[in-house]
Design an enzyme around this catalytic site. Structure first.
Site, PDB file in Angstrom:
ATOM      1  N   CYS A 180       6.633 -25.494  24.972  1.00  0.00           N
ATOM      2  CA  CYS A 180       6.616 -24.920  23.633  1.00  0.00           C
ATOM      3  C   CYS A 180       7.731 -25.549  22.793  1.00  0.00           C
ATOM      4  O   CYS A 180       8.886 -25.582  23.226  1.00  0.00           O
ATOM      5  CB  CYS A 180       6.808 -23.409  23.710  1.00  0.00           C
ATOM      6  SG  CYS A 180       6.599 -22.578  22.131  1.00  0.00           S
ATOM      7  N   CYS A 201       0.731 -19.056  29.156  1.00  0.00           N
ATOM      8  CA  CYS A 201       0.676 -19.806  30.414  1.00  0.00           C
ATOM      9  C   CYS A 201       1.999 -20.540  30.594  1.00  0.00           C
ATOM     10  O   CYS A 201       2.725 -20.779  29.631  1.00  0.00           O
ATOM     11  CB  CYS A 201      -0.505 -20.775  30.447  1.00  0.00           C
ATOM     12  SG  CYS A 201      -0.323 -22.248  29.446  1.00  0.00           S
ATOM     13  N   CYS A 256      -1.407 -21.477  24.529  1.00  0.00           N
ATOM     14  CA  CYS A 256      -1.589 -21.898  25.921  1.00  0.00           C
ATOM     15  C   CYS A 256      -1.826 -23.399  25.928  1.00  0.00           C
ATOM     16  O   CYS A 256      -1.690 -24.060  24.902  1.00  0.00           O
ATOM     17  CB  CYS A 256      -2.697 -21.120  26.625  1.00  0.00           C
ATOM     18  SG  CYS A 256      -4.357 -21.440  26.061  1.00  0.00           S
TER      19      CYS A 256
END
Length: 155
Positions: free
Chosen positions: A95, A88, A14
């Site tokens: 990412c 999230c 996250c």
């Protein structure tokens, strides 16, 4: 941190590794730690959220032994993940690409601090954390077996 475990390494990612990913790691250690090797990290490390620690303790899970860390710090330690679960939207959008066999899956949960911001009492605020904690538990309990079967099958 090279590990020798044959269990699939699952990272819960996250934004700040303070709340949702910490809860997911705690639940995974508690509920499915014999089948996966769970980790958590953030795009940045904000430190553990005291309310997350509190509501996990209410459920009998002590996450104080976990640390808030960045994804990069785990990669620098040599950890290679089989599955990365972004919890999230920000982490999903930011990412990085993982080399090799790592599979990235998104399963977003509401941000408890944002939900709690409008609460008028401490208990009402904690209820926001409890709701997300329980949603994460359900996800971990029902973590689809195919998620683990993705090990070794790149996208």
């Amino acid at each position: 941190m090279r590990t020798t475990s044959s269990r699939p390494k699952v990272l819960f990612l996250c934004t700040g590794n303070s709340c949702r990913s910490q809860m997911a790691e705690g639940w995974a250690r508690h509920l499915i730690g014999d089948t996966v090797e769970p980790f958590s990290a953030g795009i940045v490390a904000h430190g553990q959220n005291p309310s997350a620690i509190r509501v996990m303790a209410e459920a009998g899970i002590d996450i104080t032994g976990q640390e808030s860390k960045t994804l990069q710090s785990l990669l620098d330690r040599g950890v290679e993940f089989d599955v990365v679960v972004t919890v999230c939207g920000h982490a999903d959008e930011n990412c990085p690409r993982f080399p090799g066999r790592t599979r990235v899956v998104h399963r977003g949960f509401d941000d408890p601090p944002k939900l709690a911001a409008a609460a008028e009492t401490e208990d009402a605020a904690l209820e926001c954390y409890r709701t997300v904690r329980d949603q994460i538990r359900t996800f971990i309990e029902t973590l689809p077996s195919e998620l683990l079967e993705l090990k070794g099958t790149p996208t």
